[in-house]
Design a protein around this motif. Structure first.
Motif: not given
Length: 328
Positions: A274-291
């Motif tokens: 089970t993978n729990l995602q916090g704040l799925p709608g975060c506008p600052h998250r960059r899924p393919t450029a996390i660094t």
């Protein structure tokens, strides 16, 4: 093919675990080939006793390119696969293959969608290149019967200590908490770990200190894997952040609950569990450029004093999933 070289020098334990299915698929597709893995020393023990791997070579941090050059010269592989492209490593293996007329898959990160698991992406690219069969598989770490037996014994000892004073009939499957992560931006607050431990029935164990949990004694990496395997056999669960030990637990069959904050669980989560995602709608998250995320290096969140994505994961929500995992 007689010799295959797989290079994984991304630096993390979890990175090596994500490429394990590709290692096993390559060995299955080329049963007559000797497969060598080049990785960093801390993760190398995971490949011990794995029949798919003929040899393991290790590289020191900041000496990765030189280690790749040595491996190419020594092995002259018929097929080279690399997850690693920094410091010109991608171009290096491509040039080597072109010079010798051999096969290479030098970019397993090409055009990634934001919602495809990294380990599965690797396998699909390798299948498209024709070097493995189609289909995807989850990571599996090979443990010996002796290691599993030692893990059961150590877990049993820890459970007895953790449940002293409680009637045996009230004993529940174990929960193991893994509070730490290599980066501050991935760490769930210590006060929440303590609250979670207090809310769960014994035995509650931990890898690292957690108030209210019994800390497991230190062990080597394969010893930890064996303990996690025993937790899975006992119907227990392992809880932790987006970090290598949680992937390790999933890869030996334990039920896992992984807490994802800045990284996207749909891309970086363990294939099982089970993978729990916090704040799925975060506008600052960059899924393919996390660094490149504003929070990544110093855990400085623009939305709150602490990472808002981790604060979004409440104790009650995590406890609900732990309870379901231990009884399911």
């Amino acid at each position: 093919m007689r010799r295959i070289l797989l290079i994984d020098l991304l630096g993390g334990l979890g990175d090596l675990i994500m490429v394990l299915p590709s290692i096993h698929a390559l060995a299955e597709a080329h049963p007559g080939a000797a497969l060598t893995v080049l990785t960093h020393a801390p993760g190398a023990p995971l490949l011990a006793r794995d029949p798919a791997v003929a040899a393991v070579r290790t590289a020191r941090m900041h000496d990765e390119r030189a280690a790749v050059e040595r491996a190419l010269a020594d092995l002259a592989p018929d097929l080279t696969v690399t997850t690693t492209r920094f410091d010109g490593i991608g171009e290096l293996v491509e040039a080597d293959a072109a010079a010798r007329g051999t096969r290479v898959v030098a970019n397993l990160w090409r055009r990634p969608p934001p919602d495809e698991l990294v380990g599965e992406r690797y396998q699909r690219i390798l299948a498209a290149e024709g070097v493995i069969a189609g289909g995807v598989r989850p990571p599996r770490i090979v443990l010996g019967d002796d290691e599993r037996a030692a893990g059961r014994e150590e877990l049993g000892r820890a459970r007895r200590h953790a449940t002293s004073g409680h009637p045996p009939a009230r004993e529940h499957p174990p929960t193991v908490l893994v509070p730490d992560a290599g980066m501050a931006v991935k760490r769930w607050p210590a006060r929440r770990w303590a609250a979670l431990a207090a809310s769960l029935p014994p035995p509650v164990l931990s890898v690292g200190p957690v108030e209210g949990a019994r800390e497991l004694p230190p062990t080597a990496l394969r010893g930890l894997a064996a303990r996690f395997a025993a937790v899975g056999e006992a119907g227990g669960a392992v809880v932790g952040p987006d970090t290598g030990p949680v992937r390790l637990a999933a890869a030996v069959g334990a039920r896992t609950i992984a807490l994802f904050g800045p990284t996207l669980a749909a891309r970086y989560g363990p294939e099982e569990g089970t993978n729990l995602q916090g704040l799925p709608g975060c506008p600052h998250r960059r899924p393919t450029a996390i660094t490149e995320q504003v929070c990544w290096w110093d855990a400085g969140c623009p939305l709150a004093d602490e990472p808002a994505c981790l604060l979004d994961l409440t104790v009650s929500r995590v406890r609900e999933w732990v309870t379901a995992a231990r009884t399911g």
